[in-house]
Scaffold this motif. Structure first.
Motif, mmCIF file in Angstrom:
data_model
loop_
_atom_site.group_PDB
_atom_site.id
_atom_site.type_symbol
_atom_site.label_atom_id
_atom_site.label_comp_id
_atom_site.label_asym_id
_atom_site.label_seq_id
_atom_site.Cartn_x
_atom_site.Cartn_y
_atom_site.Cartn_z
ATOM 1 N N THR A 102 0.863 -1.186 0.000
ATOM 2 C CA THR A 102 0.000 0.000 0.000
ATOM 3 C C THR A 102 0.904 1.243 0.000
ATOM 4 O O THR A 102 2.108 1.137 0.276
ATOM 5 C CB THR A 102 -0.872 0.033 1.269
ATOM 6 N N PRO A 103 0.330 2.428 -0.291
ATOM 7 C CA PRO A 103 1.154 3.638 -0.256
ATOM 8 C C PRO A 103 1.918 3.799 1.066
ATOM 9 O O PRO A 103 3.118 4.083 1.050
ATOM 10 C CB PRO A 103 0.133 4.762 -0.463
ATOM 11 N N LEU A 104 1.241 3.580 2.201
ATOM 12 C CA LEU A 104 1.953 3.752 3.479
ATOM 13 C C LEU A 104 2.967 2.648 3.742
ATOM 14 O O LEU A 104 3.987 2.893 4.395
ATOM 15 C CB LEU A 104 0.979 3.850 4.656
ATOM 16 N N GLU A 105 2.730 1.452 3.238
ATOM 17 C CA GLU A 105 3.743 0.390 3.378
ATOM 18 C C GLU A 105 4.991 0.761 2.570
ATOM 19 O O GLU A 105 6.120 0.528 3.014
ATOM 20 C CB GLU A 105 3.182 -0.958 2.922
ATOM 21 N N ALA A 106 4.764 1.362 1.396
ATOM 22 C CA ALA A 106 5.909 1.800 0.586
ATOM 23 C C ALA A 106 6.663 2.921 1.298
ATOM 24 O O ALA A 106 7.899 2.938 1.325
ATOM 25 C CB ALA A 106 5.436 2.267 -0.797
ATOM 26 N N VAL A 107 5.912 3.854 1.912
ATOM 27 C CA VAL A 107 6.560 4.940 2.668
ATOM 28 C C VAL A 107 7.374 4.359 3.825
ATOM 29 O O VAL A 107 8.510 4.788 4.078
ATOM 30 C CB VAL A 107 5.516 5.963 3.175
ATOM 31 N N ALA A 108 6.823 3.353 4.504
ATOM 32 C CA ALA A 108 7.557 2.717 5.613
ATOM 33 C C ALA A 108 8.865 2.112 5.103
ATOM 34 O O ALA A 108 9.909 2.214 5.763
ATOM 35 C CB ALA A 108 6.691 1.647 6.285
ATOM 36 N N ALA A 109 8.828 1.519 3.910
ATOM 37 C CA ALA A 109 10.059 0.963 3.323
ATOM 38 C C ALA A 109 11.064 2.082 3.057
ATOM 39 O O ALA A 109 12.268 1.922 3.262
ATOM 40 C CB ALA A 109 9.728 0.216 2.032
ATOM 41 N N GLY A 110 10.566 3.242 2.611
ATOM 42 C CA GLY A 110 11.438 4.409 2.392
ATOM 43 C C GLY A 110 12.061 4.883 3.694
ATOM 44 O O GLY A 110 13.259 5.186 3.750
#
Lengths: 192, 192
Positions: free
Chosen positions: A78-86
């Motif tokens: 999800t967008p926030l999961e991708a942000v967490a990876a960042g």
């Protein structure tokens, strides 16, 4: 033969932050920073265009890591999961040295409007880097803008928790930043 | 559209923005701005401490209006409903004059790092004003931080829509900002 000085860049940052704190940002010259760091003025200018940019050291690196982490998140994230990876990737750029220096950096920023402005623009740049990386994943613009603001806020809040806490490793910073993101996600349910 | 009749303060802003665009921010002096506006240098300094603050004109007013709007929202308003009340109140500070000047202001900002930094710090200040007003209503810190970021983003996106559109009134700006906030709220459901 010119001697390559490993750590000159870091020594310049430490010297500058100490001088900003001791005598103020405006009163500190590039010559004084170089002297304190034990390097020449030309070494200073090989690393930084001026004293203000010195505190933005690392912005490009952070932006690239945030962006790479988002790009390389699993396709079904999800967008926030991708942000967490960042955020996890960006945390790898920070370690005990940053943790130790952070309170002095923050004191220097708190005491100078010019540095606050530089710092604010740095945040805008990091948010923009995240938004771009999300859009490249196919996230709609408005969702990307929102998710990247949450990411910026999470990094700031996680960083503050990190420097207030006991641990000083990259892993601990990553944990704090992702916990802050989770907290923001939970709070978004109560916005009304 | 009603014709906009600027006073000395607004004439100074218009003159400065035009000069920044024509010859660059760094090359523009206070004396040139005053001359172009048809006022003396002392009139300039009665209105602004320096040329940079000139583009921050209105920040205090905006912050106060956002804050008042949030404070005076009904007691049972949700955090985002309170933010929407703040946005509506803040929009009253803007009218046809701001709408007309906005593209030139944005061009001047785009061309100068110093102005971008000033502008970024201005956004931080407005977000902080909203967060404080929300906390004073009893909204928890993390929710207040999130709601105020959404408010800042909504004002920015709404303002951009306003200057790209046909209407130039305060009411139209309020409509754009609140619509942007609604869009962000809807997007928050797809953050994952």
């Amino acid at each position: 033969m010119a001697r390559w000085e490993p750590g000159a860049r870091d020594r310049l940052v430490v010297a500058a932050v100490d001088l900003f704190t001791e005598q103020g940002y405006d009163a500190t010259t590039v010559a004084q920073i170089a002297e304190r760091a034990g390097v020449t003025k030309s070494t200073f200018f090989r690393h930084f265009p001026d004293k203000r940019e010195l505190l933005a050291a690392g912005q490009e690196t952070l932006g690239r890591l945030l962006s790479d982490g988002i790009a390389e998140a699993p396709g079904n994230a999800t967008p926030l999961e991708a942000v967490a990876a960042g955020l996890r990737r960006a945390a790898t750029a920070m370690g005990p040295g940053n943790r130790e220096l952070a309170p002095r950096v923050q004191a220097a920023i708190a005491a100078s409007t010019e540095l606050q402005e530089r710092d604010a623009l740095k945040s805008v740049g990091l948010t923009a880097a995240m938004a771009e990386a999300l859009i490249a994943r196919g996230v709609p613009g408005v969702t990307a803008a929102l998710a990247s603001e949450l990411g910026g806020l999470a990094f700031k809040r996680g960083f503050a928790e990190w420097i207030a806490g006991q641990g000083d490793t990259s892993d601990e910073l990553a944990r704090c930043a992702v916990a802050a993101l989770d907290e923001l996600r939970a709070a978004s349910a109560s916005l009304g």
